[in-house]
Design a protein around this motif. Structure first.
Motif, mmCIF file in Angstrom:
data_model
loop_
_atom_site.group_PDB
_atom_site.id
_atom_site.type_symbol
_atom_site.label_atom_id
_atom_site.label_comp_id
_atom_site.label_asym_id
_atom_site.label_seq_id
_atom_site.Cartn_x
_atom_site.Cartn_y
_atom_site.Cartn_z
ATOM 1 N N ILE A 23 -67.297 9.182 7.936
ATOM 2 C CA ILE A 23 -66.060 9.863 7.531
ATOM 3 C C ILE A 23 -64.809 9.081 7.926
ATOM 4 C CG2 ILE A 23 -67.146 12.126 7.692
ATOM 5 C CD1 ILE A 23 -65.799 12.534 10.352
ATOM 6 N N GLY A 24 -64.996 8.020 8.698
ATOM 7 C CA GLY A 24 -63.856 7.178 9.047
ATOM 8 C C GLY A 24 -62.838 7.861 9.925
ATOM 9 N N GLN A 25 -63.264 8.739 10.820
ATOM 10 C CA GLN A 25 -62.334 9.458 11.685
ATOM 11 C C GLN A 25 -62.429 8.939 13.114
ATOM 12 O OE1 GLN A 25 -60.107 11.828 11.134
ATOM 13 N NE2 GLN A 25 -60.475 12.016 8.939
ATOM 14 N N ASN A 26 -61.279 8.552 13.667
ATOM 15 C CA ASN A 26 -61.220 8.150 15.071
ATOM 16 C C ASN A 26 -60.882 9.362 15.927
ATOM 17 O OD1 ASN A 26 -61.699 5.395 14.548
ATOM 18 N ND2 ASN A 26 -59.550 5.108 13.974
ATOM 19 N N GLY A 27 -61.323 9.350 17.149
ATOM 20 C CA GLY A 27 -60.985 10.414 18.086
ATOM 21 C C GLY A 27 -61.823 11.671 17.952
ATOM 22 N N VAL A 28 -62.919 11.614 17.154
ATOM 23 C CA VAL A 28 -63.741 12.803 16.965
ATOM 24 C C VAL A 28 -64.450 13.184 18.274
ATOM 25 C CG1 VAL A 28 -65.677 13.804 15.701
ATOM 26 C CG2 VAL A 28 -64.057 12.334 14.521
ATOM 27 N N ILE A 29 -64.966 12.164 18.973
ATOM 28 C CA ILE A 29 -65.634 12.432 20.244
ATOM 29 C C ILE A 29 -64.649 13.027 21.242
ATOM 30 C CG2 ILE A 29 -66.770 11.361 22.227
ATOM 31 C CD1 ILE A 29 -68.024 9.377 20.317
ATOM 32 N N GLU A 30 -63.437 12.487 21.257
ATOM 33 C CA GLU A 30 -62.406 13.018 22.158
ATOM 34 C C GLU A 30 -62.102 14.469 21.817
ATOM 35 O OE1 GLU A 30 -57.756 12.191 23.482
ATOM 36 O OE2 GLU A 30 -58.794 10.786 22.147
ATOM 37 N N LEU A 31 -62.091 14.798 20.523
ATOM 38 C CA LEU A 31 -61.841 16.169 20.092
ATOM 39 C C LEU A 31 -62.939 17.101 20.601
ATOM 40 C CD1 LEU A 31 -60.164 18.123 18.291
ATOM 41 C CD2 LEU A 31 -61.664 17.463 16.389
ATOM 42 N N TYR A 32 -64.173 16.658 20.501
ATOM 43 C CA TYR A 32 -65.315 17.450 20.977
ATOM 44 C C TYR A 32 -65.250 17.646 22.490
ATOM 45 C CZ TYR A 32 -70.167 18.526 22.187
ATOM 46 O OH TYR A 32 -71.307 19.088 22.714
ATOM 47 N N GLN A 33 -64.979 16.574 23.199
ATOM 48 C CA GLN A 33 -64.929 16.663 24.658
ATOM 49 C C GLN A 33 -63.747 17.492 25.137
ATOM 50 O OE1 GLN A 33 -65.053 12.426 25.590
ATOM 51 N NE2 GLN A 33 -67.231 12.562 26.128
ATOM 52 N N GLY A 35 -62.509 20.020 23.489
ATOM 53 C CA GLY A 35 -62.934 21.401 23.267
ATOM 54 C C GLY A 35 -63.800 21.906 24.406
ATOM 55 N N ASN A 36 -64.745 21.080 24.836
ATOM 56 C CA ASN A 36 -65.615 21.462 25.953
ATOM 57 C C ASN A 36 -64.828 21.646 27.245
ATOM 58 O OD1 ASN A 36 -67.745 21.292 24.208
ATOM 59 N ND2 ASN A 36 -68.595 19.403 25.048
ATOM 60 N N SER A 37 -63.868 20.732 27.468
ATOM 61 C CA SER A 37 -63.047 20.821 28.672
ATOM 62 C C SER A 37 -62.215 22.099 28.671
ATOM 63 C CB SER A 37 -62.133 19.594 28.768
ATOM 64 O OG SER A 37 -61.286 19.676 29.892
ATOM 65 N N ASN A 38 -61.619 22.413 27.514
ATOM 66 C CA ASN A 38 -60.828 23.642 27.408
ATOM 67 C C ASN A 38 -61.703 24.878 27.607
ATOM 68 O OD1 ASN A 38 -58.160 22.721 26.987
ATOM 69 N ND2 ASN A 38 -58.620 22.218 24.862
ATOM 70 N N PHE A 39 -62.919 24.831 27.056
ATOM 71 C CA PHE A 39 -63.833 25.965 27.220
ATOM 72 C C PHE A 39 -64.175 26.179 28.687
ATOM 73 C CE2 PHE A 39 -68.018 27.851 27.618
ATOM 74 C CZ PHE A 39 -67.951 28.930 26.757
ATOM 75 N N LYS A 40 -64.541 25.105 29.353
ATOM 76 C CA LYS A 40 -64.963 25.201 30.755
ATOM 77 C C LYS A 40 -63.823 25.656 31.664
ATOM 78 C CE LYS A 40 -68.628 21.727 30.443
ATOM 79 N NZ LYS A 40 -69.065 20.368 30.844
ATOM 80 N N SER A 41 -62.591 25.300 31.310
ATOM 81 C CA SER A 41 -61.447 25.676 32.141
ATOM 82 C C SER A 41 -60.854 27.032 31.747
ATOM 83 C CB SER A 41 -60.360 24.597 32.071
ATOM 84 O OG SER A 41 -59.889 24.444 30.740
ATOM 85 N N ASN A 43 -59.545 27.863 28.771
ATOM 86 C CA ASN A 43 -58.513 27.808 27.727
ATOM 87 C C ASN A 43 -59.176 28.024 26.361
ATOM 88 O OD1 ASN A 43 -56.391 27.184 29.564
ATOM 89 N ND2 ASN A 43 -57.073 25.044 29.587
ATOM 90 N N PHE A 44 -59.621 29.234 26.134
ATOM 91 C CA PHE A 44 -60.457 29.511 24.977
ATOM 92 C C PHE A 44 -59.708 29.390 23.649
ATOM 93 C CE2 PHE A 44 -62.360 32.119 28.473
ATOM 94 C CZ PHE A 44 -63.437 31.268 28.688
ATOM 95 N N GLU A 45 -58.443 29.770 23.626
ATOM 96 C CA GLU A 45 -57.650 29.643 22.395
ATOM 97 C C GLU A 45 -57.561 28.169 21.972
ATOM 98 O OE1 GLU A 45 -56.632 31.878 20.469
ATOM 99 O OE2 GLU A 45 -56.248 33.752 21.562
ATOM 100 N N LYS A 46 -57.309 27.290 22.951
ATOM 101 C CA LYS A 46 -57.235 25.864 22.652
ATOM 102 C C LYS A 46 -58.608 25.323 22.243
ATOM 103 C CE LYS A 46 -53.309 24.811 25.683
ATOM 104 N NZ LYS A 46 -52.843 24.039 26.872
ATOM 105 N N ALA A 47 -59.644 25.797 22.906
ATOM 106 C CA ALA A 47 -60.992 25.360 22.557
ATOM 107 C C ALA A 47 -61.322 25.735 21.114
ATOM 108 C CB ALA A 47 -62.008 25.993 23.504
ATOM 109 N N ILE A 48 -60.900 26.913 20.696
ATOM 110 C CA ILE A 48 -61.140 27.356 19.322
ATOM 111 C C ILE A 48 -60.477 26.413 18.322
ATOM 112 C CG2 ILE A 48 -60.536 29.165 17.643
ATOM 113 C CD1 ILE A 48 -61.029 31.174 20.001
ATOM 114 N N VAL A 49 -59.256 25.995 18.632
ATOM 115 C CA VAL A 49 -58.554 25.039 17.763
ATOM 116 C C VAL A 49 -59.345 23.731 17.679
ATOM 117 C CG1 VAL A 49 -56.461 23.641 17.491
ATOM 118 C CG2 VAL A 49 -56.283 26.050 18.206
#
Length: 266
Positions: A23-33, A35-41, A43-49
């Motif tokens: 798909i030619g997208q950079n930063g996808v792994i960072e986006l996933y991580q 989300g996980n970081s926001n979930f664990k801390s 910050n569920f609204e941010k994780a949802i985004v």
């Protein structure tokens, strides 16, 4: 509830790397991580985004499924149960062999008060019977649902099957004990409380209930004024529960254990 463990994270990252080239997208792994970081801390609204964006831009089904699951867990934490249920349903459509998604959806159905739907999810996991860990979880939650509905015989059946998998759960022995209490099976409930206390020696509620069950056996046989000797074992449980902080059983102690009262009655 299911955890985002490191092994799964590593697997998803590999799949993300494969998806990035497509798909030619950079930063996808960072986006996933992120989300996980926001979930664990919390910050569920941010994780949802984060997870919403991930679902949109990644085609790999395993990654999409994880996005739906993690977003569903985030919605559940925010008490947006219908949205959580919709996400777990989407994850199930992508992979109906993952029993954990049925457990997750069952929990959100429980939280929303959809108890029959929750039971359907748990019963499906039990029917498939292809994962002991998920079977254990399904039987645990099903026992609690049946108990909350006053279906004590069903509760006991669930606990019986649960103990085949996990015989070291003090809470479930307590639940089976209280279900037996509600059915008047005091001898059996005492055995359940014995097991709960054996596993967890200072289990306050189990001690209080065991003492009460012992009294119920005495009074249930027509002995409305049992002697101090007869109530000795029950009073030992009740007083220990009291010493550990249970004040609900004060009346039981006063009526059946207080020496002055016993003298007056005897």
């Amino acid at each position: 509830m299911k955890k985002i463990d490191q092994i799964k994270i590593n697997l998803i990252i590999i799949l993300l790397l494969l998806s990035i080239s497509a798909i030619g997208q950079n930063g996808v792994i960072e986006l996933y991580q992120t989300g996980n970081s926001n979930f664990k801390s919390g910050n569920f609204e941010k994780a949802i985004v984060n997870y919403t964006e991930l679902i949109k831009i990644v085609d790999e089904k395993t990654v999409q499924k994880t996005g739906y699951i993690n977003r569903g867990l985030s919605y559940d934490r925010l008490q947006k149960y219908d949205l959580a249920i919709a996400d777990f349903t989407a994850a199930i459509k992508l992979d109906s062999t993952d029993m954990a998604s049925f457990i997750d959806r069952g929990l959100s159905n429980m939280h929303a008060g959809y108890l029959e739907k929750a039971k359907a999810d748990y019963n499906y996991v039990i029917y498939k019977n292809n994962n002991n860990r998920m079977m254990e979880s399904a039987l645990y939650w099903l026992a609690l649902v049946h108990y909350s509905q006053g279906k004590f015989k069903e509760t006991i059946k669930n606990c019986d099957r649960y103990f085949i998998i996990n015989s070291k759960d003090a809470e479930l022995y307590f639940i089976r004990g209280t279900a037996n209490d509600m059915l008047g099976n005091f001898e059996q409930s005492i055995k359940d409380y014995d097991k709960a206390i054996e596993i967890k020696p200072n289990y306050v509620k189990a001690l209080a209930n065991r003492g009460t069950a012992k009294i119920n056996i005495l009074t249930g046989h027509g002995n409305l004024q049992p002697s101090k000797k007869e109530t000795k074992s029950a009073c030992k449980d009740l007083k220990k529960a009291k010493a550990l902080g249970d004040n609900v059983i004060d009346d039981m102690i006063y009526v059946y254990c207080d020496s002055k009262v016993k003298k007056k009655r005897n």
